[in-house]
Design a protein around this motif. Sequence first.
Motif, short mmCIF file in Angstrom:
data_model
loop_
_atom_site.label_atom_id
_atom_site.label_comp_id
_atom_site.label_asym_id
_atom_site.label_seq_id
_atom_site.Cartn_x
_atom_site.Cartn_y
_atom_site.Cartn_z
N PRO A 38 0.83 -1.22 0.00
CA PRO A 38 0.00 0.00 0.00
C PRO A 38 0.86 1.26 0.00
O PRO A 38 1.93 1.30 0.62
N VAL A 39 0.39 2.29 -0.72
CA VAL A 39 1.09 3.57 -0.76
C VAL A 39 0.32 4.58 0.10
O VAL A 39 -0.88 4.40 0.35
N PRO A 40 0.98 5.65 0.58
CA PRO A 40 0.27 6.64 1.39
C PRO A 40 -0.83 7.35 0.59
O PRO A 40 -0.74 7.47 -0.64
N ASP A 41 -1.85 7.85 1.29
CA ASP A 41 -2.90 8.63 0.64
C ASP A 41 -2.26 9.78 -0.13
O ASP A 41 -1.32 10.42 0.34
N GLY A 42 -2.77 10.02 -1.34
CA GLY A 42 -2.23 11.09 -2.18
C GLY A 42 -1.27 10.58 -3.23
O GLY A 42 -1.00 11.28 -4.21
N GLU A 43 -0.73 9.36 -3.04
CA GLU A 43 0.21 8.80 -4.03
C GLU A 43 -0.52 7.95 -5.06
O GLU A 43 -1.44 7.21 -4.72
N LEU A 44 -0.05 8.05 -6.31
CA LEU A 44 -0.65 7.29 -7.40
C LEU A 44 -0.29 5.81 -7.29
O LEU A 44 0.83 5.46 -6.94
N GLY A 45 -1.26 4.95 -7.59
CA GLY A 45 -1.01 3.51 -7.60
C GLY A 45 -2.22 2.78 -8.17
O GLY A 45 -3.11 3.39 -8.78
N GLU A 46 -2.27 1.49 -7.93
CA GLU A 46 -3.35 0.66 -8.47
C GLU A 46 -4.47 0.50 -7.44
O GLU A 46 -4.21 0.25 -6.26
N ILE A 47 -5.71 0.65 -7.91
CA ILE A 47 -6.88 0.50 -7.04
C ILE A 47 -7.11 -0.98 -6.74
O ILE A 47 -7.19 -1.80 -7.66
N VAL A 48 -7.23 -1.30 -5.45
CA VAL A 48 -7.54 -2.67 -5.00
C VAL A 48 -8.81 -2.59 -4.16
O VAL A 48 -8.90 -1.78 -3.24
N ILE A 49 -9.80 -3.41 -4.49
CA ILE A 49 -11.12 -3.29 -3.86
C ILE A 49 -11.50 -4.56 -3.09
O ILE A 49 -11.33 -5.68 -3.60
N THR A 50 -12.02 -4.37 -1.88
CA THR A 50 -12.62 -5.45 -1.10
C THR A 50 -14.10 -5.13 -0.93
O THR A 50 -14.44 -4.02 -0.51
N THR A 51 -14.97 -6.08 -1.28
CA THR A 51 -16.42 -5.87 -1.09
C THR A 51 -16.76 -6.29 0.33
O THR A 51 -16.45 -7.40 0.75
N LEU A 52 -17.40 -5.41 1.08
CA LEU A 52 -17.61 -5.65 2.52
C LEU A 52 -18.90 -6.39 2.83
O LEU A 52 -18.99 -7.07 3.85
N VAL A 53 -19.92 -6.28 1.94
CA VAL A 53 -21.22 -6.89 2.27
C VAL A 53 -21.79 -7.70 1.11
O VAL A 53 -22.93 -8.16 1.18
N LYS A 54 -21.02 -7.88 0.04
CA LYS A 54 -21.54 -8.58 -1.14
C LYS A 54 -21.76 -10.05 -0.81
O LYS A 54 -20.92 -10.68 -0.15
N GLU A 55 -22.85 -10.63 -1.30
CA GLU A 55 -23.20 -12.01 -0.96
C GLU A 55 -22.95 -12.99 -2.10
O GLU A 55 -22.43 -14.08 -1.90
N GLY A 56 -23.36 -12.61 -3.32
CA GLY A 56 -23.32 -13.56 -4.45
C GLY A 56 -21.91 -13.94 -4.85
O GLY A 56 -21.63 -15.11 -5.12
N ALA A 57 -21.02 -12.95 -4.92
CA ALA A 57 -19.63 -13.19 -5.32
C ALA A 57 -18.73 -12.15 -4.65
O ALA A 57 -18.24 -11.23 -5.29
N PRO A 58 -18.50 -12.29 -3.33
CA PRO A 58 -17.64 -11.32 -2.65
C PRO A 58 -16.20 -11.41 -3.16
O PRO A 58 -15.75 -12.49 -3.56
N LEU A 59 -15.52 -10.30 -3.14
CA LEU A 59 -14.11 -10.26 -3.56
C LEU A 59 -13.28 -9.61 -2.47
O LEU A 59 -13.69 -8.59 -1.90
N ILE A 60 -12.13 -10.19 -2.20
CA ILE A 60 -11.21 -9.62 -1.22
C ILE A 60 -9.92 -9.24 -1.94
O ILE A 60 -9.36 -10.02 -2.70
N ARG A 61 -9.49 -7.99 -1.73
CA ARG A 61 -8.25 -7.46 -2.31
C ARG A 61 -8.18 -7.74 -3.82
O ARG A 61 -7.22 -8.31 -4.32
N TYR A 62 -9.20 -7.30 -4.52
CA TYR A 62 -9.27 -7.51 -5.97
C TYR A 62 -8.48 -6.43 -6.70
O TYR A 62 -8.76 -5.23 -6.55
N ARG A 63 -7.49 -6.85 -7.48
CA ARG A 63 -6.65 -5.92 -8.23
C ARG A 63 -7.38 -5.47 -9.50
O ARG A 63 -7.61 -6.27 -10.41
N THR A 64 -7.74 -4.20 -9.55
CA THR A 64 -8.51 -3.68 -10.69
C THR A 64 -7.61 -3.33 -11.88
O THR A 64 -8.09 -3.23 -13.01
N HIS A 65 -6.34 -3.03 -11.63
CA HIS A 65 -5.37 -2.52 -12.61
C HIS A 65 -5.67 -1.08 -13.04
O HIS A 65 -5.00 -0.54 -13.91
N ASP A 66 -6.69 -0.45 -12.42
CA ASP A 66 -6.95 0.97 -12.65
C ASP A 66 -5.99 1.80 -11.80
O ASP A 66 -5.74 1.46 -10.64
N LEU A 67 -5.48 2.88 -12.37
CA LEU A 67 -4.53 3.74 -11.66
C LEU A 67 -5.22 5.00 -11.16
O LEU A 67 -5.89 5.70 -11.92
#
Length: 411
Positions: free
Chosen positions: A258-287
């Motif tokens: 992880p980089v500090p807030d304000g620094e550019l990097g790759e978005i990684v998403i964890t779904t907190l309440v999704k039921e059908g297909a939850p994802l943990i630390r999903y690498r989006t490859h979006d910058l």
Amino acid sequence: MQISELQISQTNHQIQALIKAGSFYGKKLEEAGISSISSPEDFENLPFSEKNDLREAYPLGLMTAPEKDIVRIHSSSGTTGLPVIIPYTAKDVEDWAVMFARCYETAGITNMDRIQITPGYGLWTAGIGFQAGAEKLGAMVVPMGPGNTDKQLQMMMDMKSTVICATSSYALLLAEEIEKREIKDRIHLKKGVIGSERWGEKMRQRIREELGIELYDIYGLTEVYGPGIGINCSYDTGMHYWDDYLYIEIIDPVTLKPVPDGELGEIVITTLVKEGAPLIRYRTHDLSRIIPGACPCGSKYPRLDIIMGRTDDMMKIKGVNVFPSQIEEILKEFPEVSSEYQIRISHLDGRDTMRLYVETNGSVDFLDLAKRIAGTVKSRIGFTPLVKVVELGLLPRSEKKSKRVIDERYE
């Protein structure tokens, strides 16, 4: 943004569901000997998930809730391999609509607006998400779907649509058609909700000025509900995202830390309440980057900057790494150039060649402009492209996403 105690508890609930379902991620956790986490450090030791993991789960390997609870699937396009199938429970569908309605509200859209939806319906998450959010808001929906520009413009005039939902490419195409047909005085649009592709400031300015509307960037991806997980407010200081549904990290794509807030990097998403297909630390490859501090609008929701590009957008030309966003930054400095450009990469006579096509109006010396652009690219990036200047409107327009980079080296 450090993960909160509530988000850690929600992640633990997801971990248990994934292990119980025996999904690819549940197996990863078992192999790592992880059954729960108790601190931000524990969270950062959780394995990442990737698009390839999701493809390998085709067709229904991502289904984490019992099948009796699954009410719908959506799918990625599958243009680069097997599609990714994402199952949704009724709660997932409802949560997505709530998030999307929140996006509209953040953009100042109300139940008195008439929302014309041009993205596609069906397996793709776009159209149906825009519609569900609008219905949750209580607004009138004009559910056009993509294409048929004549009909789009007719309905836009007759229904007096006040909001257009579109890709930036199609919004530009509509703006150009409205100007060409001289019907701007019959158009009632006030706002545009634009998503699904990265777009530069030049394109944003053209759409804003030609349609005379406020523009809002909406963010999302098929694997994580779809569009509607974040949007900018009227202060335009980044996209607010809904941290009661998602935890977002920004990581260095090389070190994966992880980089500090304000620094550019790759978005990684964890779904907190999704039921059908939850994802943990999903690498989006979006910058992008997390914007620190509070927004002037007073929203409690944190902010992401606009999407700067993708880690997999990178082109290697003559040993130099190049991103389309770098070319866009250079073209921004030439006011006589339109927002549209196309890059073609070929392998000729044993070496890589980049041809850069740009548009301008007839009052400009095409050869002089080409030479100046080529010189600027050479000085900034380190190689000289072949620049071809064409008349305004000659490059292809799209009703979906514009294909800006065409790599012909391996065809």
